[in-house]
Motif scaffolding. Structure first.
Motif, mmCIF file in Angstrom:
data_model
loop_
_atom_site.group_PDB
_atom_site.id
_atom_site.type_symbol
_atom_site.label_atom_id
_atom_site.label_comp_id
_atom_site.label_asym_id
_atom_site.label_seq_id
_atom_site.Cartn_x
_atom_site.Cartn_y
_atom_site.Cartn_z
ATOM 1 N N GLU A 187 83.750 55.123 162.669
ATOM 2 C CA GLU A 187 84.015 56.381 161.953
ATOM 3 C C GLU A 187 84.565 57.430 162.916
ATOM 4 O O GLU A 187 85.706 57.845 162.813
ATOM 5 C CB GLU A 187 82.748 56.900 161.270
ATOM 6 C CG GLU A 187 83.002 58.211 160.516
ATOM 7 C CD GLU A 187 81.789 58.764 159.771
ATOM 8 O OE1 GLU A 187 80.690 58.192 159.909
ATOM 9 O OE2 GLU A 187 81.953 59.781 159.065
ATOM 10 N N HIS A 219 70.192 54.248 159.276
ATOM 11 C CA HIS A 219 71.188 55.311 159.077
ATOM 12 C C HIS A 219 71.206 56.272 160.268
ATOM 13 O O HIS A 219 72.216 56.883 160.597
ATOM 14 C CB HIS A 219 70.841 56.079 157.793
ATOM 15 C CG HIS A 219 71.906 57.008 157.314
ATOM 16 N ND1 HIS A 219 71.667 57.977 156.383
ATOM 17 C CD2 HIS A 219 73.215 57.117 157.618
ATOM 18 C CE1 HIS A 219 72.784 58.655 156.145
ATOM 19 N NE2 HIS A 219 73.741 58.149 156.891
ATOM 20 N N HIS A 242 78.630 50.886 158.642
ATOM 21 C CA HIS A 242 79.390 52.110 158.882
ATOM 22 C C HIS A 242 80.054 51.917 160.247
ATOM 23 O O HIS A 242 79.383 51.968 161.284
ATOM 24 C CB HIS A 242 78.473 53.326 158.956
ATOM 25 C CG HIS A 242 78.033 53.854 157.626
ATOM 26 N ND1 HIS A 242 77.323 53.115 156.717
ATOM 27 C CD2 HIS A 242 78.217 55.082 157.057
ATOM 28 C CE1 HIS A 242 77.078 53.862 155.634
ATOM 29 N NE2 HIS A 242 77.609 55.052 155.820
ATOM 30 N N ASP A 275 81.539 57.775 149.408
ATOM 31 C CA ASP A 275 80.585 58.148 150.464
ATOM 32 C C ASP A 275 79.729 59.344 150.037
ATOM 33 O O ASP A 275 79.263 60.109 150.889
ATOM 34 C CB ASP A 275 81.281 58.457 151.791
ATOM 35 C CG ASP A 275 80.321 58.445 152.979
ATOM 36 O OD1 ASP A 275 79.186 57.947 152.825
ATOM 37 O OD2 ASP A 275 80.691 58.953 154.057
ATOM 38 N N HIS A 330 84.455 53.270 156.562
ATOM 39 C CA HIS A 330 84.982 54.440 157.280
ATOM 40 C C HIS A 330 86.275 54.082 157.999
ATOM 41 O O HIS A 330 87.336 54.448 157.560
ATOM 42 C CB HIS A 330 83.979 55.023 158.287
ATOM 43 C CG HIS A 330 82.925 55.858 157.655
ATOM 44 N ND1 HIS A 330 83.168 57.080 157.116
ATOM 45 C CD2 HIS A 330 81.612 55.629 157.471
ATOM 46 C CE1 HIS A 330 82.049 57.590 156.610
ATOM 47 N NE2 HIS A 330 81.082 56.714 156.806
ATOM 48 N N HIS A 368 80.280 52.799 147.957
ATOM 49 C CA HIS A 368 79.574 53.409 149.104
ATOM 50 C C HIS A 368 79.105 54.814 148.736
ATOM 51 O O HIS A 368 79.908 55.740 148.647
ATOM 52 C CB HIS A 368 80.546 53.455 150.296
ATOM 53 C CG HIS A 368 79.983 54.045 151.562
ATOM 54 N ND1 HIS A 368 80.384 53.598 152.825
ATOM 55 C CD2 HIS A 368 79.092 55.041 151.808
ATOM 56 C CE1 HIS A 368 79.750 54.284 153.765
ATOM 57 N NE2 HIS A 368 78.963 55.181 153.166
ATOM 58 N N TYR A 419 67.593 58.221 154.096
ATOM 59 C CA TYR A 419 67.124 59.573 154.399
ATOM 60 C C TYR A 419 65.602 59.628 154.431
ATOM 61 O O TYR A 419 65.010 60.698 154.316
ATOM 62 C CB TYR A 419 67.666 60.573 153.375
ATOM 63 C CG TYR A 419 69.160 60.804 153.460
ATOM 64 C CD1 TYR A 419 69.732 61.349 154.622
ATOM 65 C CD2 TYR A 419 70.002 60.500 152.405
ATOM 66 C CE1 TYR A 419 71.104 61.577 154.699
ATOM 67 C CE2 TYR A 419 71.365 60.724 152.470
ATOM 68 C CZ TYR A 419 71.905 61.265 153.620
ATOM 69 O OH TYR A 419 73.257 61.496 153.692
ATOM 70 N N ASN A 426 77.460 62.072 149.813
ATOM 71 C CA ASN A 426 76.299 62.459 150.636
ATOM 72 C C ASN A 426 76.407 63.947 150.917
ATOM 73 O O ASN A 426 77.484 64.522 150.811
ATOM 74 C CB ASN A 426 76.256 61.629 151.935
ATOM 75 C CG ASN A 426 77.238 62.129 152.975
ATOM 76 O OD1 ASN A 426 77.022 63.134 153.647
ATOM 77 N ND2 ASN A 426 78.365 61.438 153.110
ATOM 78 N N PRO A 427 75.291 64.605 151.283
ATOM 79 C CA PRO A 427 75.335 66.071 151.373
ATOM 80 C C PRO A 427 76.033 66.610 152.623
ATOM 81 O O PRO A 427 76.345 67.799 152.687
ATOM 82 C CB PRO A 427 73.854 66.453 151.400
ATOM 83 C CG PRO A 427 73.170 65.258 151.968
ATOM 84 C CD PRO A 427 73.941 64.075 151.481
ATOM 85 N N GLY A 428 76.298 65.747 153.612
ATOM 86 C CA GLY A 428 76.839 66.247 154.871
ATOM 87 C C GLY A 428 78.336 66.081 155.031
ATOM 88 O O GLY A 428 79.029 66.977 155.526
ATOM 89 N N ARG A 462 73.210 70.883 152.175
ATOM 90 C CA ARG A 462 73.578 71.264 153.544
ATOM 91 C C ARG A 462 74.632 72.384 153.514
ATOM 92 O O ARG A 462 75.594 72.369 154.288
ATOM 93 C CB ARG A 462 74.091 70.024 154.280
ATOM 94 C CG ARG A 462 73.083 68.850 154.258
ATOM 95 C CD ARG A 462 72.529 68.517 155.613
ATOM 96 N NE ARG A 462 73.495 67.798 156.406
ATOM 97 C CZ ARG A 462 73.715 66.475 156.323
ATOM 98 N NH1 ARG A 462 72.988 65.735 155.509
ATOM 99 N NH2 ARG A 462 74.611 65.908 157.086
ATOM 100 N N HIS A 486 75.450 57.609 149.216
ATOM 101 C CA HIS A 486 74.091 57.885 149.718
ATOM 102 C C HIS A 486 73.370 58.672 148.626
ATOM 103 O O HIS A 486 72.917 59.802 148.830
ATOM 104 C CB HIS A 486 74.165 58.678 151.019
ATOM 105 C CG HIS A 486 74.902 57.971 152.120
ATOM 106 N ND1 HIS A 486 74.275 57.338 153.160
ATOM 107 C CD2 HIS A 486 76.227 57.794 152.335
ATOM 108 C CE1 HIS A 486 75.168 56.800 153.980
ATOM 109 N NE2 HIS A 486 76.366 57.066 153.497
ATOM 110 N N TYR A 525 81.034 68.320 162.757
ATOM 111 C CA TYR A 525 79.933 67.535 162.175
ATOM 112 C C TYR A 525 79.056 66.966 163.283
ATOM 113 O O TYR A 525 77.823 67.033 163.205
ATOM 114 C CB TYR A 525 80.550 66.417 161.314
ATOM 115 C CG TYR A 525 79.572 65.470 160.672
ATOM 116 C CD1 TYR A 525 78.931 65.787 159.478
ATOM 117 C CD2 TYR A 525 79.297 64.229 161.261
ATOM 118 C CE1 TYR A 525 78.040 64.912 158.880
ATOM 119 C CE2 TYR A 525 78.408 63.345 160.666
ATOM 120 C CZ TYR A 525 77.778 63.688 159.483
ATOM 121 O OH TYR A 525 76.892 62.816 158.907
#
Ligand code: NIG
Ligand code: FE
Length: 433
Positions: A256, A188, A253, A328, A276, A83, A155, A330-332, A92, A85, A105
Motif C-alpha cells: 500500500e 490489522h 493488504h 475499502d 491496495h 474489501h 479493530y 473504513n473510517p481512516g 475519525r 472494514h 495518514y
C-alpha cells in the motif's frame, strides 16, 4: 416449462458481465450488453435470460410471481464489494481535519492515532450498538448497489473484541439481505499492549485466536496488513501459513504505502487476493499477474487520502492480472460505502475504461471472493442479484456523477429496493444482543 417466481420484463439494456471469470486483459472489456431482455428467477436463482418470444414459450410464471417492468431501465449484476472494514465504531473526523492541515495518514498513525483510535472505540462499543451500526451501513450499501460484501474484523485486536466483531457480522448476515463474506483480520495492526512484544501477539493469534475463530466458523478468510511498521513479509508469511493450516483462505493488504513485496508473497502463499498495490513493483506486477491471486485496487483510498500515487491499473491489466475494485470502507482511509462511486473512481482515478471498471466491481470482484460461481454476473444458475437503473446506457453510470440512478435492487430473487427506497421492514433493526 421452466417455473419462475419473479420476472424482470423487457429490460431496455442489459449488462450481464457473463464469464469466463476471472476476466483478464482484453476480456476485461466484455460486459455482454444486450437489448430488450427478459430475465426470470425461481427461489433466488436465475432460470431464464432471453427474448420475450422465448420467454413466452419456455417460462411459466407462478401465480404469486413478482413482475418488474424494466422497459425504460438499464439492468446489471449487483455489485460485489470485496474489501471492507465494516464493523467499526466511532469516527475519525479529527484525524481528517489534521490531514487537511497537512499531516499524512502514516504520520498520524505513528502518533498513535489512525487504526488505534478506532480500536479504542470498537473495544468500547456493545455488540448491540455495533450491530445497529452495521445494519445501517448495509442498508446504505444496498441502496448504492452492493449485494455481496466482504467484511473484516481488525479493530478489536484481542480475542474478545475480534470475536465480538465477527459475531456481529454473523448476526447481521442472518438479518440483512446483503450477503456478507466474513474475514478475520486480527493482524490489522499490533495492539497497544503488545507494541514492544509483537512476536507475543503473533503467537497469541496463531496459538489461540486463529484456532477459535476457525473452530467456531466465524470467518472464511484471514487477512494481514503487510506494511512497514506493521507486519513484515516474514511475519505475514508465518501468519498466512498458520491461518491456511487452520482452514482459512488468505487475503493480504499488500504494497500500500511501501513496496515490501506483499504482492509476490500473496502469490506465493496462494492468497485469494492482494489488495491496495499502490506501491507494487514491476516484479510484483509480473508475479501477481501470472498467478491465481486477484489484484484488488481501492481507488477511493487514493481519493480520500488525496494521494498523488495511484495503483498502476493499466500495467496490471496489460500484464494479465485478475483485477477488481473494492471500497475499502473504513473510517481512516476510505469513508466510502458506495460501489457506484468506486466504479466511477476506477475510471476517473485509475483511468480504466468503463467496461473494465464494470467487470471489476461485479464478475472479477466475485472472483476475488471466490464466489464467482454464484454471484457477480447474470447467468442462468447464478443468484438473481440485479440492479435496475434509470440511465440510458451503462456509460451513463460513470458519465453522470453525484446522484444515484439505482431505482430497484433485487437480491436473491427478492425486490429489496424499490423506487430508490429500501423495503426493509422485513429485516428489522431491533438488536437481539
Ligand atoms: O485498508 N491499510 C490498512 N487498513 C485500512 C485502514 C484502516 C484504518 O485506517 O482504520 C486500509 O486502508
Ligand atoms: Fe483495508
Amino acid at each position: 416449462m421452466i417455473s419462475a417466481d419473479l420476472v424482470v420484463q423487457d429490460c431496455r439494456r442489459l449488462v450481464t458481465c457473463a464469464g469466463p471469470i476471472p476476466k483478464r486483459k482484453a476480456s476485461l472489456q466484455d460486459v455482454g450488453p444486450a437489448e430488450r431482455v427478459w430475465i426470470a428467477s425461481s427461489k433466488g436463482k436465475i432460470v431464464f435470460i432471453g427474448k420475450e418470444k422465448d420467454f413466452r414459450k419456455s417460462v411459466r410464471l407462478e401465480r404469486s410471481a413478482v413482475r418488474l417492468d424494466a422497459g425504460a431501465l438499464l439492468g446489471l449484476p449487483g455489485f460485489v464489494d470485496s474489501h471492507t472494514h465494516l464493523p467499526f465504531a466511532g469516527n475519525r473526523v479529527e484525524e481528517f481535519r489534521l490531514r487537511l492541515q497537512g499531516y499524512s495518514y502514516q504520520e498520524l498513525a505513528a502518533k498513535g492515532m489512525g487504526i488505534q483510535t478506532t480500536v479504542k472505540a470498537t473495544r468500547r462499543v456493545t455488540k448491540r450498538d455495533l450491530l445497529a451500526l452495521v445494519l445501517k451501513r448495509l442498508d446504505r450499501m444496498l441502496l448504492n448497489g452492493t449485494t455481496t460484501v466482504e467484511a473484516k474484523s481488525g479493530y478489536g485486536l484481542n480475542r474478545r473484541d475480534e470475536i465480538k466483531q465477527l459475531e456481529v457480522l454473523k448476526e447481521a448476515a442472518r438479518r440483512h439481505p446483503v450477503d456478507i463474506v466474513p474475514t478475520f483480520m486480527g493482524a490489522h495492526d499490533i495492539p497497544m499492549e503488545y507494541k514492544t512484544r509483537k512476536n507475543a501477539y503473533i503467537d497469541l493469534l496463531i496459538g489461540e485466536i486463529i484456532p477459535e475463530v476457525s473452530r467456531r466458523k466465524l470467518a472464511e478468510f484471514f487477512d494481514i496488513f503487510c506494511e512497514e511498521g506493521v507486519y513484515s513479509v516474514e511475519e505475514t508469511r508465518r501468519l498466512a501459513e498458520a491461518a491456511k493450516r487452520a482452514g482459512f483462505k488468505i487475503r493480504i493488504h499488500a504494497d500500500e504505502f511501501s513496496a515490501l513485496g506483499g504482492a509476490e508473497l500473496a502469490a506465493e502463499v496462494g492468497a485469494a487476493s492482494a489488495d491496495h498495490l499502490i506501491s507494487i513493483t514491476e516484479q510484483g506486477i509480473r508475479v501477481l499477474s501470472r498467478s491465481e491471486t486477484a489484484a484488488t485496487l481501492l481507488p477511493s483510498v487514493s481519493f480520500f487520502l488525496m494521494l498523488k500515487k495511484k495503483a498502476p491499473a493499466r500495467r496490471l491489466i496489460d500484464a494479465g492480472a485478475a483485477l477488481n475494485l473494492a471500497s475499502d470502507f473504513n473510517p481512516g482511509s476510505s469513508m466510502v460505502e458506495s460501489m457506484l462511486f468506486v466504479l466511477q473512481l476506477g475510471v476517473y482515478i485509475l483511468k480504466m475504461c468503463i467496461e473494465e471498471a464494470l467487470n471489476a466491481v461485479t464478475a472479477n470482484a466475485a472472483y476475488a471472493l471466490r464466489r464467482h460461481d454464484s454471484v457477480g454476473s447474470l447467468e442462468v444458475g447464478k443468484k438473481m442479484d440485479m440492479l435496475l437503473c434509470d440511465v440510458p446506457d451503462y456509460a451513463s453510470l460513470v458519465y453522470e456523477l453525484g446522484w444515484n440512478p439505482i431505482r430497484h435492487v433485487i437480491k436473491n430473487g427478492r425486490v429489496v429496493v424499490r423506487d430508490g427506497r429500501i423495503l426493509g421492514e422485513f429485516w428489522g433493526h431491533d438488536p437481539i444482543f
